[in-house]
Design a protein around this motif. Structure first.
Motif, mmCIF file in Angstrom:
data_model
loop_
_atom_site.group_PDB
_atom_site.id
_atom_site.type_symbol
_atom_site.label_atom_id
_atom_site.label_comp_id
_atom_site.label_asym_id
_atom_site.label_seq_id
_atom_site.Cartn_x
_atom_site.Cartn_y
_atom_site.Cartn_z
ATOM 1 N N PHE A 13 21.851 11.460 21.513
ATOM 2 C CA PHE A 13 21.711 10.160 20.859
ATOM 3 C C PHE A 13 20.505 9.367 21.341
ATOM 4 N N ALA A 14 19.885 9.770 22.454
ATOM 5 C CA ALA A 14 18.729 9.046 22.982
ATOM 6 C C ALA A 14 17.913 9.989 23.851
ATOM 7 N N VAL A 15 16.734 9.495 24.286
ATOM 8 C CA VAL A 15 15.838 10.269 25.141
ATOM 9 C C VAL A 15 15.569 9.470 26.415
ATOM 10 N N ASP A 16 15.595 10.160 27.540
ATOM 11 C CA ASP A 16 15.312 9.552 28.835
ATOM 12 C C ASP A 16 14.198 10.338 29.505
ATOM 13 N N GLY A 17 13.553 9.718 30.461
ATOM 14 C CA GLY A 17 12.611 10.407 31.333
ATOM 15 C C GLY A 17 13.115 10.302 32.761
ATOM 16 N N VAL A 18 12.812 11.288 33.566
ATOM 17 C CA VAL A 18 13.193 11.262 34.981
ATOM 18 C C VAL A 18 11.946 11.520 35.808
ATOM 19 N N THR A 19 11.777 10.750 36.856
ATOM 20 C CA THR A 19 10.694 10.970 37.798
ATOM 21 C C THR A 19 11.255 10.762 39.201
ATOM 22 N N TYR A 20 10.382 10.691 40.188
ATOM 23 C CA TYR A 20 10.886 10.400 41.529
ATOM 24 C C TYR A 20 10.487 8.987 41.905
ATOM 25 N N PRO A 52 15.261 11.284 42.820
ATOM 26 C CA PRO A 52 15.063 11.239 41.363
ATOM 27 C C PRO A 52 15.615 9.946 40.794
ATOM 28 N N PHE A 53 14.964 9.447 39.728
ATOM 29 C CA PHE A 53 15.356 8.168 39.154
ATOM 30 C C PHE A 53 15.135 8.201 37.652
ATOM 31 N N SER A 54 16.135 7.780 36.896
ATOM 32 C CA SER A 54 16.004 7.663 35.441
ATOM 33 C C SER A 54 15.057 6.514 35.102
ATOM 34 N N ILE A 55 14.074 6.780 34.269
ATOM 35 C CA ILE A 55 13.142 5.732 33.857
ATOM 36 C C ILE A 55 13.862 4.693 32.990
ATOM 37 N N ALA A 56 14.781 5.144 32.135
ATOM 38 C CA ALA A 56 15.546 4.190 31.333
ATOM 39 C C ALA A 56 16.338 3.248 32.225
ATOM 40 N N GLN A 57 16.954 3.804 33.264
ATOM 41 C CA GLN A 57 17.702 2.965 34.200
ATOM 42 C C GLN A 57 16.782 1.973 34.898
ATOM 43 N N TYR A 58 15.595 2.423 35.284
ATOM 44 C CA TYR A 58 14.653 1.541 35.980
ATOM 45 C C TYR A 58 14.245 0.380 35.069
ATOM 46 N N LYS A 82 17.083 1.080 22.624
ATOM 47 C CA LYS A 82 15.813 0.710 23.253
ATOM 48 C C LYS A 82 15.992 -0.425 24.261
ATOM 49 N N GLN A 83 16.894 -1.335 23.982
ATOM 50 C CA GLN A 83 17.131 -2.438 24.901
ATOM 51 C C GLN A 83 17.591 -1.949 26.271
ATOM 52 N N TYR A 84 18.181 -0.776 26.305
ATOM 53 C CA TYR A 84 18.650 -0.212 27.569
ATOM 54 C C TYR A 84 17.672 0.809 28.146
ATOM 55 N N GLY A 85 16.429 0.769 27.666
ATOM 56 C CA GLY A 85 15.368 1.550 28.276
ATOM 57 C C GLY A 85 15.184 2.950 27.741
ATOM 58 N N PHE A 86 16.016 3.375 26.811
ATOM 59 C CA PHE A 86 15.932 4.729 26.270
ATOM 60 C C PHE A 86 15.040 4.771 25.034
ATOM 61 N N GLY A 87 14.557 5.959 24.727
ATOM 62 C CA GLY A 87 13.853 6.182 23.475
ATOM 63 C C GLY A 87 14.825 6.696 22.439
#
Length: 333
Positions: free
Chosen positions: A137-144, A238-244, A315-320
């Motif tokens: 249902f959405a897209v997230d990115g993960v980085t460190y 690791p950290f979710s970009i959407a969460q950040y 999108k309001q919650y940071g996801f694509g």
């Protein structure tokens, strides 16, 4: 240490800039369902990564003028009451994508209707009975992420990250005084499962303590996803970009601490950059037998579903938004 000198420090990614995200004022997301109806047709548990956005969607989606989705947080009281039936008054609260999937399967096999879907930030198509369908249902990115006072680079390659998470002494030093401390979220975390694929190690490697510099505890407690407060100047996580993004906008509780996001392979790890090294679909998981059955079909299935029609909230919650939102082709073996 190989490659890890101050001379190759890069600027931290400015996450929100240029994303085209809608960071409107939505207020802090609510926790477990509140208001009426107390018990709803679709009760779900699981991923910490997607609980905020699913809580918001649950609060917005109605069928016949009534809310039908109940999304329960990964953390909170030990048990949750999901339905009026006595069997559903004390369901153990699962923490994470894997635990949510297990809880869903267990409740389905009990046949008491206490759980109807689970949230997942990773894809697991291993065979299970009854069969499950993972619906993106959405897209997230993960980085460190590293702490603001860290000397660790803010730009590493996937090869660097592999060397760090495999405890290469040229990078992390030797025990017991590790120069770098790679961290992981708790077992069962979807972000953990996804990150292991990014850095090229397996859960069995961790279980066997093959890489002793890697830990999933801090101060004797398991590390929760997307909690930057666990970081010190020697660690990365690791950290979710959407969460950040959502935490920085106070859309959800801000537990970033001093965490700052970094880049991978020289590419800014921003959510909508398709060249980013680590992007992932996030899912709602439903029984395969319910794909064509209301209210599961109305809420989750197809691009016209209630969830997929709420791109602004996503999108309001940071996801694509996800081009494959509502797709039902990902079925367990």
């Amino acid at each position: 240490m190989k490659s890890l000198t101050k001379s190759n420090l890069a600027k931290c990614v400015t996450v929100a800039a240029g994303l085209g995200l809608v960071l409107g004022s939505t207020g802090t997301a609510q926790a477990d369902p509140s208001g009426t109806p107390v018990y709803r047709q679709l009760a779900g548990v699981g991923s910490d990564t997607t609980q905020g956005v699913m809580n918001a969607l649950a609060n917005d989606i109605t069928l016949g003028g009534q809310k039908v989705v109940a999304s329960y947080n990964a953390l909170g009281s030990a048990t949750i009451a999901t339905k009026a039936d006595a069997a559903c008054q004390s369901v153990a609260r699962p923490n994470g994508s894997g635990a949510g999937r297990t809880a869903l399967v267990n409740q389905l096999n009990l046949g008491n209707g206490c759980l109807d879907f689970s949230r997942s930030s990773s894809l697991n198509l291993a065979a299970v009975t009854p069969g499950l369908t993972y619906i993106p249902f959405a897209v997230d990115g993960v980085t460190y992420a590293v702490s603001s006072g860290s000397e660790l680079p803010l730009d590493l390659s996937t090869a660097d990250l592999h060397s760090i998470y495999t405890c290469d002494p040229g990078y992390v030093g030797t025990a017991p005084n590790w120069a770098i401390k790679p961290l992981l979220p708790q077992p069962g975390s979807g972000t953990r499962a996804f990150w292991l694929t990014v850095v090229g190690i397996t859960e069995s490697d961790i279980s066997a303590n093959k890489y002793p510099c890697v830990t999933d505890t801090k101060g004797g407690k398991k590390i929760e996803e997307h909690d930057g407060r666990v970081l010190d100047t020697k660690s990365l996580v690791p950290f979710s970009i959407a969460q950040y993004i959502a935490q920085s906008a106070s859309t959800i509780a801000d537990i970033r601490g001093s965490a700052q996001l970094a880049n991978i392979n020289g590419v800014p790890s921003v959510l909508l950059n398709t060249s980013a090294a680590a992007t992932r679909d996030v899912y709602n998981v439903i029984p395969t037998s319910k794909v064509g059955t209301s209210p599961w079909s109305d809420v989750f299935v197809g691009s016209g579903s209630q969830v997929c029609q709420r791109g602004t909230i996503i999108k309001q919650y940071g996801f694509g938004t996800n081009a494959n939102c509502g797709d039902t082709s990902r079925v367990t073996g």
